[in-house]
Design an enzyme around this catalytic site. Structure first.
Site, mmCIF file in Angstrom:
data_model
loop_
_atom_site.group_PDB
_atom_site.id
_atom_site.type_symbol
_atom_site.label_atom_id
_atom_site.label_comp_id
_atom_site.label_asym_id
_atom_site.label_seq_id
_atom_site.Cartn_x
_atom_site.Cartn_y
_atom_site.Cartn_z
ATOM 1 N N ASN A 9 0.880 -1.175 0.000
ATOM 2 C CA ASN A 9 0.000 0.000 0.000
ATOM 3 C C ASN A 9 0.915 1.222 0.000
ATOM 4 O OD1 ASN A 9 -1.838 2.040 0.495
ATOM 5 N ND2 ASN A 9 -2.940 0.927 2.094
ATOM 6 N N LYS A 16 3.098 0.807 3.308
ATOM 7 C CA LYS A 16 2.606 -0.192 4.250
ATOM 8 C C LYS A 16 2.615 -1.546 3.553
ATOM 9 C CE LYS A 16 -1.243 2.046 5.296
ATOM 10 N NZ LYS A 16 -2.551 2.340 5.946
ATOM 11 N N ARG A 90 -2.272 -1.922 -3.824
ATOM 12 C CA ARG A 90 -3.371 -0.958 -3.796
ATOM 13 C C ARG A 90 -3.003 0.144 -4.795
ATOM 14 N NH1 ARG A 90 -3.810 4.237 -0.145
ATOM 15 N NH2 ARG A 90 -5.843 5.005 -0.809
ATOM 16 N N HIS A 178 -10.814 5.903 -1.913
ATOM 17 C CA HIS A 178 -10.837 5.150 -0.647
ATOM 18 C C HIS A 178 -11.699 3.887 -0.763
ATOM 19 C CE1 HIS A 178 -9.843 9.206 1.383
ATOM 20 N NE2 HIS A 178 -8.747 8.454 1.361
ATOM 21 N N GLY A 209 -5.883 11.867 4.197
ATOM 22 C CA GLY A 209 -6.900 12.077 3.175
ATOM 23 C C GLY A 209 -8.234 11.744 3.796
ATOM 24 N N ARG A 238 -4.805 18.863 1.875
ATOM 25 C CA ARG A 238 -5.579 19.066 0.649
ATOM 26 C C ARG A 238 -6.808 19.912 0.928
ATOM 27 N NH1 ARG A 238 -6.085 12.947 -1.211
ATOM 28 N NH2 ARG A 238 -4.782 12.463 0.600
ATOM 29 N N ASP A 280 -2.021 17.858 11.704
ATOM 30 C CA ASP A 280 -2.422 16.867 12.701
ATOM 31 C C ASP A 280 -3.460 17.470 13.644
ATOM 32 O OD1 ASP A 280 -2.676 15.060 14.813
ATOM 33 O OD2 ASP A 280 -0.556 14.526 14.803
ATOM 34 N N GLY A 327 -7.377 6.598 10.432
ATOM 35 C CA GLY A 327 -6.595 7.044 11.595
ATOM 36 C C GLY A 327 -7.306 8.017 12.506
ATOM 37 N N ILE A 328 -7.858 9.103 11.949
ATOM 38 C CA ILE A 328 -8.558 10.093 12.761
ATOM 39 C C ILE A 328 -9.915 9.553 13.182
ATOM 40 C CG2 ILE A 328 -9.601 12.394 12.736
ATOM 41 C CD1 ILE A 328 -7.359 13.232 10.782
ATOM 42 N N GLY A 329 -10.625 8.953 12.255
ATOM 43 C CA GLY A 329 -11.959 8.442 12.557
ATOM 44 C C GLY A 329 -11.966 7.393 13.643
ATOM 45 N N GLU A 378 -7.449 -2.231 4.679
ATOM 46 C CA GLU A 378 -7.298 -2.171 3.231
ATOM 47 C C GLU A 378 -6.420 -3.302 2.699
ATOM 48 O OE1 GLU A 378 -7.447 2.497 2.116
ATOM 49 O OE2 GLU A 378 -5.939 1.926 3.617
#
Length: 400
Positions: A9, A16, A90, A178, A209, A238, A280, A327-329, A378
């Site tokens: 990935n 990754k 990916r 995604h 993202g 972005r 961040d 990550g954030i979610g 993923e």
């Protein structure tokens, strides 16, 4: 002898990787996984889950090749009596041609190169990994799984853009991204919630993202990212959706070239651009009480998510479940709290303790909308999607 596949990935500064036994077991955990990080930075690192992080030595002229070689060497040394039968990538953009996993050959590679302008932040790096392996191991099977593929089910009205019809005929349309994350959600949510997951669902993939996907019967019916990965939500660096007039102004009045404009939109906007200090959210939350720009960046970030959730809810005619992932979610309770407060008009209520603990279900029993936290996977999804193609190709695989 066990057959294994390696999933790569690739991002702009990290790779990754994860190794899975084939055929895939029910368990979603790989044999091992890791990450080469900061590849283009001053101190690149290499880490494998459960082991200490080490400094990665790279050739600054070709840092990606060095990182890929380190991953390959590690894989070969760890295989033992197992054999590597394929590498699965990916790939962010499959264009209007690729909706299913594809075995990579020179024609497929040429097609994927043509999509680089549609995803310049991601596509070149997966292709560099693919080309590197084609040169080093031309007999090794490589398979591409596409982030755009899950959104192939979008209705025509969601794919079209309000510009001259000739654009549609030439393939200029909304694709969505995604997709591997969302496809995994379609599997995991069905397993955890059964028929309740087949209603009106919005999944919020919030990482560096970010995008939203509206699902009905576990299929994509609308999403916030469109023609490119710049569209939709405000992200780490972005911009998300932007009045096209701003772009014309920056080019005409400020004399930005297309290259300068691209760099600004992909790398200097979003949370970083508004705050002037960080992409961040954790750092911005720590600073927001004393830093008005950090406060503004977070407020705008949350507002854009709330607005888009509202729009997708309207498109579906209601909302049964909101799911946070990436990550954030998955890990940022305070941002989830702020987003859900903005959606209280839907009768949505969180259980503060469940939210703080990142539990799978974080909504209150009194909430009209279920709110869930579901880790994405993923790499496993890519391996799972590639498995039927691998079985169909040949039983005679070339090992590493």
């Amino acid at each position: 002898m066990n057959d294994c596949v390696l999933v790569l990935n690739c991002g702009s500064s990290s790779i990754k990787f994860a190794l899975f036994n084939m055929p895939l077991p029910l368990q979603r955990t790989p044999l091992w996984s890791g990450k080469a990080d900061g590849i283009t930075g001053a101190t690149p690192t290499f880490s494998v889950s459960g082991q200490a992080t080490e400094t990665l030595t790279v050739d600054t002229a070709a840092p990606y090749h060095a990182a890929l070689q380190r991953i390959r060497d590690y894989t070969v040394n760890r295989l033992g009596s197992s054999r590597l039968i394929a590498v699965i990538h990916r790939v962010v953009h499959g264009g209007a041609k690729y909706f299913s996993p594809a075995r990579i050959d020179h024609q497929v590679l040429a097609d994927l190169r043509s999509y680089i302008p549609l995803a310049p932040l991601h596509q070149p790096f997966s292709l560099e990994a693919i080309e590197s392996l084609l040169d080093a191991r031309p007999g090794l099977i490589q398979i591409a799984c596409f982030d755009t593929a899950f959104h192939h089910t979008l209705p025509r009205v969601e794919k079209m853009l309000p510009i001259p019809y000739s654009a549609w005929e030439s393939g200029i349309q909304r694709y969505g991204f995604h997709g591997l994350s969302y496809e995994y959600m379609s599997v995991a949510l069905a397993e955890r919630y059964g028929d309740a997951a087949r209603g009106n669902i919005i999944v919020a993939h919030l990482g560096s993202g970010a995008s939203l996907c509206a699902m009905q019967n576990l299929r994509s019916v609308a999403t916030t990212m469109g023609f490119s990965a710049l569209d939709g939500l405000m992200m780490g660096t972005r911009c998300g959706s932007l009045d096209p007039g701003v772009l014309l102004y920056l080019m005409e009045a400020k004399h930005l070239s297309s290259q300068q404009l691209g760099h600004l939109l992909y790398h200097e906007s979003g949370l970083l651009g508004v705050s002037g200090m960080s992409s961040d959210p954790r750092e911005l939350i720590s600073a927001e009480s004393d830093n008005p720009r950090a406060f503004d960046a977070l407020a705008l970030y949350v507002r854009r998510i709330v607005r888009e959730v509202g729009a997708l809810t309207a498109v579906m005619g209601g909302l049964d479940m909101l799911v946070f992932t990436a990550g954030i979610g998955e890990h940022h309770a305070e941002l989830r709290n702020r987003i859900c407060k903005g959606l209280s008009f839907l009768g949505l209520k969180l259980d503060p303790q469940c939210n703080q603990s990142n539990l799978p279900l974080i909504s209150s029993p009194q909430s009209n909308v279920a709110v869930a936290v579901e880790p994405t996977n993923e790499e496993w999804m890519a391996a799972s999607l590639a498995q039927p193609l691998l079985a169909a190709i040949s039983i005679h695989f070339q090992a590493v």
